[in-house]
Design a protein around this motif. Structure first.
Motif, mmCIF file in Angstrom:
data_model
loop_
_atom_site.group_PDB
_atom_site.id
_atom_site.type_symbol
_atom_site.label_atom_id
_atom_site.label_comp_id
_atom_site.label_asym_id
_atom_site.label_seq_id
_atom_site.Cartn_x
_atom_site.Cartn_y
_atom_site.Cartn_z
ATOM 1 N N ILE A 35 -1.653 46.163 19.128
ATOM 2 C CA ILE A 35 -2.078 46.607 20.260
ATOM 3 C C ILE A 35 -1.028 45.826 21.242
ATOM 4 N N ASP A 36 -0.176 46.661 21.953
ATOM 5 C CA ASP A 36 0.763 45.994 22.949
ATOM 6 C C ASP A 36 0.234 46.169 24.224
ATOM 7 N N ASP A 37 -0.864 45.541 24.643
ATOM 8 C CA ASP A 37 -1.377 45.678 26.096
ATOM 9 C C ASP A 37 -1.721 44.150 26.467
ATOM 10 N N ALA A 38 -1.199 43.525 27.409
ATOM 11 C CA ALA A 38 -1.671 42.291 27.591
ATOM 12 C C ALA A 38 -2.791 42.034 28.206
ATOM 13 N N ASP A 39 -3.547 43.236 28.888
ATOM 14 C CA ASP A 39 -4.924 43.158 29.500
ATOM 15 C C ASP A 39 -6.033 43.356 28.561
ATOM 16 N N ASP A 40 -5.681 43.886 27.201
ATOM 17 C CA ASP A 40 -6.421 44.218 26.142
ATOM 18 C C ASP A 40 -6.894 43.010 25.397
ATOM 19 N N PRO A 41 -7.957 42.547 25.173
ATOM 20 C CA PRO A 41 -8.341 41.270 24.213
ATOM 21 C C PRO A 41 -8.284 41.670 22.695
ATOM 22 N N VAL A 42 -8.279 42.982 22.438
ATOM 23 C CA VAL A 42 -8.185 43.306 21.034
ATOM 24 C C VAL A 42 -6.502 43.365 20.476
ATOM 25 N N GLY B 113 -12.919 57.421 15.907
ATOM 26 C CA GLY B 113 -14.569 57.407 16.239
ATOM 27 C C GLY B 113 -14.511 57.779 17.576
ATOM 28 N N ARG B 114 -15.183 56.893 18.512
ATOM 29 C CA ARG B 114 -15.457 56.832 19.809
ATOM 30 C C ARG B 114 -14.435 56.192 20.727
ATOM 31 N N ALA B 115 -13.473 55.404 20.063
ATOM 32 C CA ALA B 115 -12.483 54.562 20.813
ATOM 33 C C ALA B 115 -11.094 55.613 20.732
ATOM 34 N N ARG B 116 -10.379 55.500 22.040
ATOM 35 C CA ARG B 116 -9.351 55.988 22.347
ATOM 36 C C ARG B 116 -8.301 55.189 22.915
ATOM 37 N N ILE B 117 -6.911 55.530 22.437
ATOM 38 C CA ILE B 117 -5.983 54.604 23.324
ATOM 39 C C ILE B 117 -4.839 55.360 23.346
ATOM 40 N N GLU B 118 -4.025 55.342 24.237
ATOM 41 C CA GLU B 118 -2.723 56.006 24.556
ATOM 42 C C GLU B 118 -1.536 55.427 23.594
ATOM 43 N N LEU B 119 -0.808 56.387 22.965
ATOM 44 C CA LEU B 119 0.316 55.868 22.029
ATOM 45 C C LEU B 119 1.072 55.004 22.483
ATOM 46 N N HIS B 120 1.580 54.954 23.818
ATOM 47 C CA HIS B 120 2.796 54.035 24.302
ATOM 48 C C HIS B 120 1.952 52.498 24.163
ATOM 49 N N TYR B 121 0.584 52.268 24.030
ATOM 50 C CA TYR B 121 0.182 50.939 23.975
ATOM 51 C C TYR B 121 -0.013 50.353 22.583
#
Length: 156
Positions: free
Chosen positions: A127-134, A79-87
């Motif tokens: 999602i492997d990102d400590a700063d992301d609440p999702v 959709g409108r969401a985007r994330i880098e693959l390394h996360y």
């Protein structure tokens, strides 16, 4: 310069439009005859023309507004969401009863989701990102196994 070399997984891009099912498009197309019936007492020809235009416009808008799932060599777009693959962490494809559970009672309130009725397959990505609440992305796909394979190949 044009290259005729076949695409490899490292350069492959997957793109899928989560368009409405056929029954939803047929149901939306019924707007046309309804408009034609409303305008028929004024002028039958105008009613038919406007009704046809409304039916076509509603179906076209439904298809055009459908979200897209895309896996590029560096990003996942849903959709409108985007994330880098390394996360991205663990990724899994689900269908059938497992997908029904993931869409319903198994859907975490901390997950981001894009779910479409009429599309059975589900992809769940950690999602492997400590700063992301999702904690997870959960989204519909007609071919969840292909998305899983592309994301896993990007990690290796």
């Amino acid at each position: 310069m044009h290259s005729s070399a076949p695409a490899t997984l490292s350069t492959a891009t997957y793109r899928e439009r989560l368009s409405p099912s056929l029954w939803a498009l047929v149901s939306a197309a019924v707007c046309g005859p309804m408009v034609a019936l409303v305008l028929a007492p004024l002028d039958a020809v105008v009613g038919l023309l406007v009704g046809a235009a409304v039916g076509i416009a509603v179906v076209a808008l439904l298809v055009a507004a459908s979200p897209v799932v895309e896996v590029s060599p560096t990003h996942l777009h849903v959709g409108r969401a985007r994330i880098e693959l390394h996360y991205l962490g663990a990724v899994e494809a689900m269908t059938g009863e497992e997908a029904r559970h993931a869409r319903g009672p198994g859907l975490s309130p901390a997950s981001w989701h894009l779910l479409r009725g009429g599309i059975d397959g589900i992809v769940r990505v950690a999602i492997d990102d400590a700063d992301d609440p999702v904690t997870h992305w959960v989204f519909s796909s007609r071919t969840p196994e292909r998305i899983v394979a592309l994301v896993r190949s990007a990690h290796s």
